[in-house]
Design an enzyme around this catalytic site. Structure first.
Site, PDB file in Angstrom:
ATOM      1  N   ARG A 106      60.471-104.056 -29.480  1.00  0.00           N
ATOM      2  CA  ARG A 106      60.561-105.225 -28.613  1.00  0.00           C
ATOM      3  C   ARG A 106      59.333-106.117 -28.822  1.00  0.00           C
ATOM      4  O   ARG A 106      58.236-105.612 -29.078  1.00  0.00           O
ATOM      5  CB  ARG A 106      60.580-104.713 -27.162  1.00  0.00           C
ATOM      6  CG  ARG A 106      60.665-105.777 -26.084  1.00  0.00           C
ATOM      7  CD  ARG A 106      62.031-106.318 -25.984  1.00  0.00           C
ATOM      8  NE  ARG A 106      62.279-107.031 -24.737  1.00  0.00           N
ATOM      9  CZ  ARG A 106      63.284-107.891 -24.589  1.00  0.00           C
ATOM     10  NH1 ARG A 106      64.108-108.133 -25.586  1.00  0.00           N
ATOM     11  NH2 ARG A 106      63.484-108.483 -23.444  1.00  0.00           N
ATOM     12  N   THR A 379      72.112-111.878 -28.325  1.00  0.00           N
ATOM     13  CA  THR A 379      71.615-110.754 -29.096  1.00  0.00           C
ATOM     14  C   THR A 379      72.681-110.340 -30.116  1.00  0.00           C
ATOM     15  O   THR A 379      73.736-110.953 -30.176  1.00  0.00           O
ATOM     16  CB  THR A 379      71.357-109.567 -28.156  1.00  0.00           C
ATOM     17  OG1 THR A 379      72.110-109.768 -26.989  1.00  0.00           O
ATOM     18  CG2 THR A 379      69.959-109.446 -27.725  1.00  0.00           C
ATOM     19  N   THR A 397      67.438-108.923 -31.311  1.00  0.00           N
ATOM     20  CA  THR A 397      67.575-110.205 -30.620  1.00  0.00           C
ATOM     21  C   THR A 397      66.470-111.196 -30.929  1.00  0.00           C
ATOM     22  O   THR A 397      65.352-110.812 -31.268  1.00  0.00           O
ATOM     23  CB  THR A 397      67.609-109.962 -29.090  1.00  0.00           C
ATOM     24  OG1 THR A 397      67.901-111.176 -28.415  1.00  0.00           O
ATOM     25  CG2 THR A 397      66.281-109.431 -28.575  1.00  0.00           C
ATOM     26  N   LEU A 398      66.830-112.483 -30.786  1.00  0.00           N
ATOM     27  CA  LEU A 398      65.850-113.566 -30.718  1.00  0.00           C
ATOM     28  C   LEU A 398      65.796-114.076 -29.280  1.00  0.00           C
ATOM     29  O   LEU A 398      65.131-115.037 -28.986  1.00  0.00           O
ATOM     30  CB  LEU A 398      66.278-114.715 -31.629  1.00  0.00           C
ATOM     31  CG  LEU A 398      66.138-114.511 -33.144  1.00  0.00           C
ATOM     32  CD1 LEU A 398      66.951-115.557 -33.901  1.00  0.00           C
ATOM     33  CD2 LEU A 398      64.677-114.601 -33.552  1.00  0.00           C
ATOM     34  N   ASN A 399      66.564-113.474 -28.397  1.00  0.00           N
ATOM     35  CA  ASN A 399      66.859-113.861 -27.021  1.00  0.00           C
ATOM     36  C   ASN A 399      67.927-114.939 -26.997  1.00  0.00           C
ATOM     37  O   ASN A 399      69.096-114.632 -27.051  1.00  0.00           O
ATOM     38  CB  ASN A 399      65.603-114.272 -26.242  1.00  0.00           C
ATOM     39  CG  ASN A 399      65.888-114.274 -24.750  1.00  0.00           C
ATOM     40  OD1 ASN A 399      66.849-113.663 -24.316  1.00  0.00           O
ATOM     41  ND2 ASN A 399      65.074-114.946 -23.972  1.00  0.00           N
ATOM     42  N   SER A 450      64.222-105.922 -20.778  1.00  0.00           N
ATOM     43  CA  SER A 450      65.436-106.222 -21.546  1.00  0.00           C
ATOM     44  C   SER A 450      66.645-105.581 -20.886  1.00  0.00           C
ATOM     45  O   SER A 450      66.512-104.670 -20.062  1.00  0.00           O
ATOM     46  CB  SER A 450      65.268-105.654 -22.958  1.00  0.00           C
ATOM     47  OG  SER A 450      66.470-105.738 -23.668  1.00  0.00           O
ATOM     48  N   SER A 451      67.815-106.061 -21.268  1.00  0.00           N
ATOM     49  CA  SER A 451      69.063-105.398 -20.858  1.00  0.00           C
ATOM     50  C   SER A 451      69.739-104.707 -22.030  1.00  0.00           C
ATOM     51  O   SER A 451      70.830-104.150 -21.880  1.00  0.00           O
ATOM     52  CB  SER A 451      70.043-106.426 -20.281  1.00  0.00           C
ATOM     53  OG  SER A 451      69.515-106.998 -19.134  1.00  0.00           O
ATOM     54  N   GLY A 471      74.739-109.840 -25.025  1.00  0.00           N
ATOM     55  CA  GLY A 471      75.283-110.388 -23.778  1.00  0.00           C
ATOM     56  C   GLY A 471      74.301-110.404 -22.623  1.00  0.00           C
ATOM     57  O   GLY A 471      74.724-110.441 -21.467  1.00  0.00           O
ATOM     58  N   GLY A 472      72.983-110.352 -22.884  1.00  0.00           N
ATOM     59  CA  GLY A 472      71.998-110.416 -21.793  1.00  0.00           C
ATOM     60  C   GLY A 472      72.328-109.395 -20.724  1.00  0.00           C
ATOM     61  O   GLY A 472      72.575-108.224 -21.017  1.00  0.00           O
TER      62      GLY A 472
HETATM   63  N1  GLY Z   1      66.945-110.948 -24.614  1.00  0.00           N
HETATM   64  C1  GLY Z   1      67.986-110.244 -24.017  1.00  0.00           C
HETATM   65  C2  GLY Z   1      67.609-108.875 -23.598  1.00  0.00           C
HETATM   66  O1  GLY Z   1      66.668-108.336 -24.144  1.00  0.00           O
HETATM   67  O2  GLY Z   1      68.198-108.322 -22.726  1.00  0.00           O
END
Ligand code: GLY
Length: 570
Positions: A106, A379, A397-399, A450-451, A471-472
């Site tokens: 991360r 993501t 992810t890049l967010n 993060s999720s 999907g956040g």
């Molecule tokens: N950027 C989305 C997550 O890490 O959950």
């Protein structure tokens, strides 16, 4: 009789009434009976090119970890929307002999970061500062991640693994319909942030070829010089210079101090399954575990998939788990996350004690705090099983879509905007709100919550499923439903991935549903019980790529039809 036992009895009774009816998908749910099936190995990712490169590595004798390195890099070339060198991710693994672990690569807050760095003089969040441009980026972790994986588990030389990716960048990627639409949708903001035409701001049409020669050069240098090319070499220096010129605060020291970390995964027992998922700084494993433990007493298999009762049980558990997420979860290197208490059986059974099938529990009556709507959903996830039986589950992810939108033309990649995953305005004054805000407040070198929920599931002690999603905040509930669709309703892997999804995250107090996937009567029944339904917020929920080990040992891939996702096996 207490309210909970009365409710559970009612549920069991209605479950029994349903037991003779075979569970089936609602009429409106997309059907695709079985996905790609293969005997030895399988890889499912967001792009055919990336799946093919990863599978070819396994065909050459590489293992799932070699394939992870290849796929991670191939997604940066073929799926720059989320695949990355300028971002970070998580990997959960299970080796063929049953050892499990997880890797945290991360992003981290820069050393110069501070708690209120995104607030103005009135204490209000400055729009765009944590999402667009150089100030939005955390210290990237992806290159550290792939080298950490390779160092511990790699079996082929890094040169051999990355060479096909370099060739893909040079040869080019064919634009798909969905990619054309994505690039079109983000073109204005990409132009605005980069203040120039770049590789990804041209007006591409389906069938065009995008060659990323700059990224090919970057990858060649990384192969030649190793991890330090990114964290102490020419690539890192160019990246820092580029960001500095645009007001960024990342320094050489930030790069030098970055480390990917092996962490103990979360293990959640659910019936005959063991769910192995990502620990903090992801909320994924803990929240997934909380939901599963809260719903386990209910006879889900007796309900129809996506029926009102099923949606109610999941929604009420999700509501309670996401309320806890908001208060208690953050980077466990900085904040004492009460993991055991949050996953304790007695605690979770008590959390559901005020749920009744008669009426929705308003989120305002559950411990509250402030969260700002749905998280971004850009993501990407891939799942791998190799011929030896090693399994790898990675979400990277890049967010946001194309991260901070800042593209470094000389290096060929986008930078993340992961800083937006921190709680930007901590300190909401209530008993739990302050704790929650602190848990995920910005601090130098801290990882943002993060999720992402890369997950591996064992059944009776054997590898059974590899699953994950972008999907956040909807990642966790997408993984949950994909698992339940197979475990409780006996759907195939592909049917389960394709099935329509819903999501509740405590606040806003509404069930988000994919449009046209749910029966009108179901929606009416839920509304009568006080549930607010939102079918407008999101066209899709999650984009799951998963693999299931079939009873005969073959592997079934489930590639999400919501994207260009592709399962390839041999
Ligand atoms: N950027 C989305 C997550 O890490 O959950």
């Amino acid at each position: 009789m207490t309210k909970i036992s009365f409710s559970i009895n009612l549920v069991i009774l209605s479950g029994l009434l349903f037991v003779s009816c075979k569970s089936k998908l609602p009429e409106t749910t997309e059907k695709n009976k079985t996905g790609e099936v293969a005997e030895k190995a399988m890889l499912v990712s967001a792009r055919r090119e990336a799946s093919k490169i990863g599978v070819d590595i396994m065909k050459k004798g590489g293992n799932a970890f070699d394939a992870m390195v290849a796929t991670e890099m191939a997604l940066a070339v073929s799926y720059p929307f989320a695949g990355n060198l300028g971002g970070g991710g998580f990997m959960v693994y299970r080796t063929a002999d049953g050892n499990t672990g997880s890797l945290d690569y991360r992003e981290k807050a820069p050393l110069a970061a501070s708690k209120n760095m995104y607030l103005d003089e009135n204490g209000e969040v400055i729009e765009g500062k944590s999402t667009l441009g150089a100030m939005a980026s955390g210290v990237p972790g992806t290159i550290a991640g792939i080298f950490k994986v390779h160092e511990k588990f790699g079996s082929l030389p890094i040169q051999e693994i990355v060479q096909p990716v370099i060739e893909l960048a040079e040869k080019g990627v064919i634009v798909t319909q969905k990619q054309q639409e994505r690039l079109q949708k983000y073109r204005d903001v990409l132009l605005q942030v980069n203040q120039d035409m770049t590789l990804y701001t041209k007006a591409y049409k389906k069938g065009d070829t995008i060659k990323n020669i700059a990224l090919a050069h970057t990858l060649k240098r990384i192969v030649a010089n190793g991890r330090s090319e990114f964290y102490a070499g020419e690539t890192g220096k160019k990246m820092l210079e580029f960001l500095k010129q645009r007001g960024g605060i990342l320094t050489e020291e930030d790069l030098l101090k970055y480390e990917a970390k092996w962490r103990d995964p979360i293990r959640i027992p659910y019936k005959e399954y063991q769910i192995i998922s990502m620990p903090p700084p992801s909320s994924g494993g803990i929240v997934l575990g909380q939901i599963l433990k809260m719903i386990e007493p209910y006879p889900l298999a007796g309900y129809q998939p996506n029926s009102a009762k099923y949606i109610q049980v999941l929604t009420e558990a999700e509501r309670r788990a996401y309320a806890d997420r908001s208060f208690y979860l953050g980077d466990s290197d900085f904040y004492d996350v009460p993991q055991d208490s949050l996953l304790a059986d007695a605690y979770l059974s008590d959390r559901m004690s005020d749920f009744s099938f008669e009426q929705a529990t308003p989120s305002s009556t559950i411990t509250h705090g402030t969260i700002s709507g749905y998280e971004s959903n850009e993501t990407t996830h891939y799942s791998i099983v190799d011929a030896m039986g090693n399994a790898v589950s990675v979400t990277t992810t890049l967010n946001g879509a194309y991260g901070s939108k800042l593209y470094i033309p000389e290096l060929g990649f986008f930078m993340n905007n992961e800083m937006n995953d921190f709680s930007l305005k901590p300190g909401v004054p209530n008993m739990f709100g302050l704790v929650g805000a602190e848990a995920n407040a910005i601090e130098p070198e801290k990882r943002m919550l993060s999720s992402m929920t890369p997950t591996i599931i064992e059944k009776n002690g054997k590898l059974w499923m590899v699953v994950g999603s972008p999907g956040g905040s909807t990642i966790i509930t997408s993984v949950l439903q994909t698992f339940l669709n197979v475990a409780e309703f006996d759907l195939s892997m592909q049917e389960s991935v394709s099935a329509k999804r819903f999501h509740h995250q405590w606040l806003p107090d509404e069930i988000m549903m994919e449009p046209e996937g749910f029966a009108k009567e179901t929606i009416q029944e839920l509304q009568q019980k006080g549930y607010k339904i939102n079918q407008k917020e999101s066209r899709i929920i999650g984009k799951v790529d998963a693999i299931k080990v079939l009873p005969n040992g073959n592997l079934e891939g489930g590639a999400d039809p919501r994207g260009d996702d592709t399962a390839i096996g041999f």
